[in-house]
Design a protein around this motif. Structure first.
Motif, PDB file in Angstrom:
ATOM      1  N   ASP A 211       0.826  -1.205   0.000  1.00 19.28           N
ATOM      2  CA  ASP A 211       0.000   0.000   0.000  1.00 19.28           C
ATOM      3  C   ASP A 211       0.861   1.257   0.000  1.00 19.28           C
ATOM      4  N   LEU A 212       2.045   1.084   0.552  1.00 22.11           N
ATOM      5  CA  LEU A 212       2.913   2.242   0.710  1.00 22.11           C
ATOM      6  C   LEU A 212       4.356   1.787   0.567  1.00 22.11           C
ATOM      7  N   ILE A 213       5.116   2.492  -0.268  1.00 18.90           N
ATOM      8  CA  ILE A 213       6.545   2.197  -0.377  1.00 18.90           C
ATOM      9  C   ILE A 213       7.313   3.426   0.069  1.00 18.90           C
ATOM     10  N   ILE A 214       8.149   3.215   1.086  1.00 18.52           N
ATOM     11  CA  ILE A 214       8.944   4.312   1.609  1.00 18.52           C
ATOM     12  C   ILE A 214      10.399   4.087   1.218  1.00 18.52           C
ATOM     13  N   ALA A 215      10.922   4.964   0.388  1.00 16.06           N
ATOM     14  CA  ALA A 215      12.354   4.963   0.101  1.00 16.06           C
ATOM     15  C   ALA A 215      12.896   6.274   0.646  1.00 16.06           C
ATOM     16  N   GLY A 216      14.192   6.478   0.528  1.00 15.06           N
ATOM     17  CA  GLY A 216      14.777   7.725   1.000  1.00 15.06           C
ATOM     18  C   GLY A 216      14.944   8.720  -0.134  1.00 15.06           C
TER      19      GLY A 216
END
Ligand SMILES: Cc1cc2nc3c(=O)[nH]c(=O)nc-3n(C[C@H](O)[C@H](O)[C@H](O)COP(=O)(O)OP(=O)(O)OC[C@H]3O[C@@H](n4cnc5c(N)ncnc54)[C@H](O)[C@@H]3O)c2cc1C
Ligand SMILES: Nc1ncnc2c1ncn2[C@@H]1O[C@H](COP(=O)(O)O)[C@@H](O)[C@H]1O
Lengths: 320, 248
Positions: B109-114
């Motif tokens: 649902d959510l992809i967190i990268a920097g």
């Protein structure tokens, strides 16, 4: 094949970043023996003719509802369409916050080889080869790409601008965007009357040596006198003395201004990583052993609370 | 809610950076590796989503076996499981393709990268991943709230901040602000023990291309010696800045 350049504007106005992108693109096009086309989005209030001084004589303006607020997908898709329609194989983008959001989307859409964090003009155009900074300015490396489409993102202030003569003609244009993932901007909160750090030519920065937020008025006065942006070390932002967007260094904003003045900052490796590209560094620190002096061009050993007011006085005298 | 956190394995910020004698590669000798600082903020934000909203958190890295301690650290901090794609992270596009392939299988649902990795400072993977998945993208993200399938986000812009809304699934390029420095989780003994038994799946790489070639590295030119100016002679400093450095 021509060179395309994303000419960013801020509420209709061009800034030094825009001119630097124009000039970067014009010089790259010259190396390639081709022409350059600029694209700008939304309603423009500045005189687009100005862009000609930096080597871009043909500018397309895409306006309308799609571009009233910033949407990285719309800009990326529009750039891709314009590149195809105008036969452009190279896109130049300044590494502003918006530029950095658009470029990777564009690179996927246009199947472009992407080189970011670029510090110089290309050293060669066949294949396209440019120097970029890595390890937060602790190193540099040449990247090249043989992809048929390319996008270069350069660090703001990397190459600077020199106004020449020339005038640009802006024509209205539009492209159809198709279905794109959506984000909706609900609020824009811009700090007024401050020079955003990435583009500041001069930066005055304070560290923990300044003891507390109440002592920043002298930093701000100095900044105002020198038409500079203000910055700080990481602990200063973490303690809430200054806003996070002023935090420079390896984990904050990396800057490369003409002048960086560090007041009460020790010069930790992580701090230096983000500021060591500054062309001239002045360090004011009460500790003669502070590591920052090794990275400085000019050093003053002394108490900031005595030195900075004298610096301000001297500047006022100089300006008068 | 399923959250994927991309973890880049990078030299500790205190590392001295050296290159091999032929300048073709970064010299890893004696270098300590850590979770990319930008990813630490994203990981902690994801763990808050787990604790407050019942999300599951998967950490992913594209790298060879040497990166596993970094993934274990993410597990010790609180990720539920981890995936290592067994490949050299040759360039941003290659990495984005590898992660996109996993994301397509698992529907996060959510992809967190920097926002960027502090090694090669590419600032590419998050955006490329979003485009490969055709999902909304918010870069330099300094605020994230999720309610149902709607997200409210804040991103840094030149000289300010912008608030946005988007629907899940989406991809962000995160940084400090997602959580504050003081909120960052440090692995505790219990976390470290439980990380040993949490699943860490190793997957083979899928096909993917690189679009750039890396030439030779160089170090910054050494600084010339510092000119010291007396603390009570600021006129001299102003003169030097004007006449010698030509910056004012
Ligand atoms: C993962 C990680 C990432 C980091 N990233 C960053 C980053 O991006 N940016 C960053 O800045 N830091 C970063 N740091 C922190 C860094 O290691 C240092 O702790 C920090 O830079 C120190 O800040 P400072 O120089 O303001 O404070 P201090 O180290 O406390 O130094 C204060 C200085 O002020 C001087 N001083 C004291 N009183 C006076 C006075 N009256 N007049 C003049 N001088 C005075 C002292 O001599 C001293 O040199 C990071 C650390 C880690 C672990
Ligand atoms: N090898 C990798 N494995 C997993 N995630 C990565 C890798 N490289 C980069 N990323 C992610 O992408 C972000 C931006 O990286 P980059 O584009 O390399 O600057 C990082 O902060 C990570 O979240």
């Amino acid at each position: 094949m021509s060179v395309l350049v994303y000419l960013e504007n801020w509420e209709g106005k061009f800034k030094k970043n825009t001119f630097e992108a124009a000039q970067y693109a014009a010089k790259t096009a010259e190396m390639m023996g081709t022409s350059v086309i600029g694209v700008t989005f939304g309603t423009i209030s500045d005189d687009a003719a100005e862009l000609g001084k930096y080597g871009v004589s043909k500018v397309l303006n895409l306006s309308g509802d799609d571009y009233n607020s910033f949407d990285n997908y719309k800009i990326a898709a529009a750039l891709k369409e314009v590149a195809a329609a105008q036969n452009c194989d190279t896109l130049i983008v300044s590494g502003t916050f918006n530029g950095k959001a658009v470029a990777p989307l564009y690179s996927v859409m246009a199947e472009a080889g992407m080189i970011t964090n670029v510090t110089e003009l290309p050293s060669s155009v066949a294949p396209l080869t440019v120097k970029r900074s890595v390890f937060s300015s602790k190193g540099f490396v040449n990247y090249s790409t043989e992809a048929s489409s390319k996008v270069i993102v350069f660090i703001p202030n990397a190459v600077g601008v020199v106004a020449g003569s020339g005038s640009a003609e802006m024509t209205e244009s539009n492209v159809s965007l198709g279905d794109l993932p959506q984000t909706n901007v609900t609020n824009v909160d811009r700090v007024q009357g401050k020079i955003p750090l990435p583009e500041a030519e001069r930066v005055i920065s304070g560290g923990r040596g300044l003891k507390g937020p109440e002592n920043w008025s002298m930093v701000e006065e100095l900044a105002e006198l020198m038409n500079a942006g203000t910055a700080c070390s990481k602990p200063v932002a973490d303690m809430g003395w200054r806003p996070h967007n002023e935090h420079v260094g390896q984990t904050g904003i990396a800057i490369n201004p003409e002048l960086y003045v560090a007041i009460g900052i020790s010069g930790a490796i992580q701090h230096l990583a983000g500021v060591s590209n500054s062309k001239t560094i002045v360090v004011i620190n009460s500790d003669a052993e502070a590591p920052f002096f090794k990275a400085a061009d000019y050093g003053i050993v002394g108490d900031a609370f005595e030195v900075v007011p004298k610096f301000i006085e001297a500047l006022k005298k100089f300006k008068a | 809610m399923k959250v994927l956190v991309c973890i880049s394995h990078v030299p500790d910020t205190t590392s001295k950076i050296n290159f091999t004698s032929d300048n073709k590669e970064f010299d890893k000798n004696g270098v300590q590796f850590v979770i990319n600082p930008y990813d630490e903020f994203g990981l902690t934000r994801a763990i808050w989503l787990k604790e407050k909203q019942g999300a599951t958190v998967t950490a992913i890295n594209v790298g060879k076996a040497e990166t596993e301690p970094t993934l274990r650290k993410a597990l010790a901090i609180g990720a539920d499981d981890a995936i290592r794609i067994d490949a050299d992270a040759t360039d941003g596009f290659y990495v984005a393709q590898q992660i996109a392939a996993v994301a397509k299988e698992n529907n996060y649902d959510l992809i967190i990268a920097g926002r960027e990795s502090i090694d090669y400072n590419g600032g590419q993977v998050a955006g490329m991943l979003a485009a490969l998945l055709n999902q909304p993208f918010v870069n330099a993200c300094v605020g994230l709230e999720v309610e149902g399938s709607n997200a409210t986000l804040m991103r840094e812009i030149d000289g300010g901040k912008e608030t946005l809304t988007a629907s899940l699934p989406l991809v962000i390029g995160g940084q400090k602000g997602l959580v504050e420095e003081k909120d960052l989780r440090i692995p505790n003994m219990r976390g470290i023990m439980s990380a040993r038994t949490k699943p860490l799946a190793v997957k083979p790489a899928t096909d993917g291309a690189s679009r750039v070639q890396v030439g030779s590295f160089e170090k910054p030119a050494p600084k010339s010696a510092v000119t010291m100016v007396e603390a009570d002679n600021m006129d001299e400093l102003v003169k030097l800045l004007h006449e010698e450095a030509k910056v004012i």
